[in-house]
Design an enzyme around this catalytic site. Structure first.
Site, PDB file in Angstrom:
ATOM      1  N   TYR A   1     -18.397 -23.506 -28.534  1.00 29.08           N
ATOM      2  CA  TYR A   1     -18.095 -24.491 -27.496  1.00 29.08           C
ATOM      3  C   TYR A   1     -18.545 -24.006 -26.122  1.00 29.08           C
ATOM      4  CZ  TYR A   1     -16.219 -28.106 -30.327  1.00 29.08           C
ATOM      5  OH  TYR A   1     -16.134 -29.129 -31.231  1.00 29.08           O
TER       6      TYR A   1
ATOM      7  N   ARG B   1     -22.155 -24.672 -25.826  1.00 33.28           N
ATOM      8  CA  ARG B   1     -22.394 -26.093 -25.537  1.00 33.28           C
ATOM      9  C   ARG B   1     -21.974 -26.443 -24.107  1.00 33.28           C
ATOM     10  NH1 ARG B   1     -19.679 -29.668 -29.847  1.00 33.28           N
ATOM     11  NH2 ARG B   1     -20.568 -31.297 -28.528  1.00 33.28           N
TER      12      ARG B   1
ATOM     13  N   GLN C   1     -18.791 -41.806 -27.143  1.00 30.84           N
ATOM     14  CA  GLN C   1     -18.427 -40.798 -28.145  1.00 30.84           C
ATOM     15  C   GLN C   1     -18.769 -39.417 -27.607  1.00 30.84           C
ATOM     16  OE1 GLN C   1     -19.896 -42.321 -32.278  1.00 30.84           O
ATOM     17  NE2 GLN C   1     -21.055 -43.417 -30.719  1.00 30.84           N
ATOM     18  N   ASN C   2     -19.417 -39.373 -26.449  1.00 29.70           N
ATOM     19  CA  ASN C   2     -19.873 -38.089 -25.912  1.00 29.70           C
ATOM     20  C   ASN C   2     -18.756 -37.348 -25.201  1.00 29.70           C
ATOM     21  OD1 ASN C   2     -22.259 -39.028 -26.879  1.00 29.70           O
ATOM     22  ND2 ASN C   2     -23.160 -39.489 -24.885  1.00 29.70           N
TER      23      ASN C   2
ATOM     24  N   ASP D   1     -19.602 -34.953 -22.882  1.00 32.44           N
ATOM     25  CA  ASP D   1     -20.291 -34.202 -21.814  1.00 32.44           C
ATOM     26  C   ASP D   1     -19.923 -34.629 -20.386  1.00 32.44           C
ATOM     27  OD1 ASP D   1     -21.814 -36.601 -21.369  1.00 32.44           O
ATOM     28  OD2 ASP D   1     -23.287 -35.962 -22.860  1.00 32.44           O
TER      29      ASP D   1
ATOM     30  N   HIS E   1     -13.941 -39.188 -27.970  1.00 32.91           N
ATOM     31  CA  HIS E   1     -13.899 -37.874 -28.627  1.00 32.91           C
ATOM     32  C   HIS E   1     -13.503 -36.747 -27.680  1.00 32.91           C
ATOM     33  CE1 HIS E   1     -16.691 -39.577 -32.001  1.00 32.91           C
ATOM     34  NE2 HIS E   1     -15.426 -39.901 -32.172  1.00 32.91           N
TER      35      HIS E   1
ATOM     36  N   CYS F   1      -3.568 -26.809 -24.397  1.00 33.29           N
ATOM     37  CA  CYS F   1      -2.801 -25.744 -25.030  1.00 33.29           C
ATOM     38  C   CYS F   1      -2.464 -26.142 -26.467  1.00 33.29           C
ATOM     39  CB  CYS F   1      -1.530 -25.489 -24.227  1.00 33.29           C
ATOM     40  SG  CYS F   1      -0.547 -24.161 -24.918  1.00 33.29           S
TER      41      CYS F   1
ATOM     42  N   ASN G   1     -32.163 -47.875 -28.933  1.00 31.11           N
ATOM     43  CA  ASN G   1     -32.267 -46.644 -29.717  1.00 31.11           C
ATOM     44  C   ASN G   1     -33.750 -46.371 -29.990  1.00 31.11           C
ATOM     45  OD1 ASN G   1     -31.964 -44.563 -31.813  1.00 31.11           O
ATOM     46  ND2 ASN G   1     -29.861 -45.312 -32.033  1.00 31.11           N
TER      47      ASN G   1
END
Ligand code: OAD
Ligand code: ZN
Length: 248
Positions: free
Chosen positions: A65, A68, A99-100, A102, A117, A125, A211
């Site tokens: 993580y 990323r 759904q990102n 970032d 997400h 925590c 897309n």
């Protein structure tokens, strides 16, 4: 169908919601999940993105993580994020369901963003209700809660976990309300997120998909605009705003 036809259709709608996936951030240099060099081609979900993986090897999960996070903290919103934010400012787009993890929609200026997400910029925590917003990648190998010293975990949704009820409720509300949904850069295979455009379709909304290739959602799209989000969305935004200008 051509962009012009799509824009004529959008000009007639009142409440546009945008639904995004990893493809909207691809041109910001953030890897997608299922493409040729996608994350799930290089890494195993079971090792990195499940509660079991974190219980087994939290150090490895945090390492991944943090890698990323480094990419995300260096990334800038691209012209697709900016066009979506502009359309919200102009009153055309009412919400962005993403759904990102970032945070690039917010960085671009989008205000009403629903993160299905979670966010990679946040940890929570594992024992108490503490949440921590990161300004940079944490240095510790195993970040701990400043309140109770228990282990922190990324505030994202892992496979096998449920979505935040609040985020889900808000997303469903927007999906039911909109009369047009623009679906951008998602393979549309992860549920329940992928039900969101289906819900809008069922309620009679116009579905526009952007897309680089067909997805699992293309069959419900009324308009498929093939190409990169960073090229198509600014063109769509310009055309919609011109059209609105002409009609007022
Ligand atoms: P995917 O990696 O599954 O799909 C990315 C989509 O973006 C594909 O359909 C590509 O064709 C498209 N794409 C790539 N580059 C593009 C570009 N420049 N412009 C437009 N489209 C482009 O990513 P998601 O659908 O977001 O979940 O994946 C859904 C979920 O699966 C993620 O949120 C994540 C992942 O596992 C969790 O972590 C819970
Ligand atoms: Zn705590």
């Amino acid at each position: 169908m051509s962009m012009e036809k799509a824009v004529k259709l959008i000009a007639k709608v009142n409440y546009v919601v945008v639904f995004t996936g990893a493809g909207v951030s691809a041109e910001s240099g953030i890897p997608t999940f299922r493409g040729k060099d996608g994350l799930w081609k290089r890494f195993r979900v079971e090792d990195l993105a499940t509660p079991q993986a974190s219980a087994r090897n939290p150090r490895l999960v945090w390492e991944w993580y943090k890698w990323r996070m480094r990419i995300v903290f260096q990334a800038k919103p691209n012209s697709a994020h900016l066009a979506i934010a502009r359309l919200e400012k102009e009153g055309v787009v009412k919400a962005v369901i993403t759904q990102n993890v970032d945070g690039l929609h917010q960085a671009a200026g989008s205000m009403n963003v629903i993160e299905l997400h979670g966010s990679i910029r946040r940890a929570r925590c594992t024992a108490c209700d503490f949440k921590l917003e990161f300004q940079e990648v944490p240095l510790e190998n195993l970040p701990r809660c400043p309140k109770c010293r228990s282990l922190l975990r990324p505030d994202v949704v892992w496979f096998g976990e449920t979505l935040s009820l609040d985020a889900w409720r808000r997303a469903v509300g927007e999906a039911m309300r909109c009369d047009c949904m623009i679906v951008v850069g998602t393979s549309g295979v992860v549920c329940p997120a992928a039900y969101i455009p289906l819900l809008s379709k069922e309620r009679g909304a116009l579905i526009i998909e952007v897309n680089v290739k067909q997805s699992a959602l293309t069959s419900v799209a009324d308009v498929f605009l093939k190409g990169r989000a960073g090229e198509i969305l600014p063109a769509v935004a310009r055309a919609i705003l011109d059209e609105r200008c002409l009609s007022t």
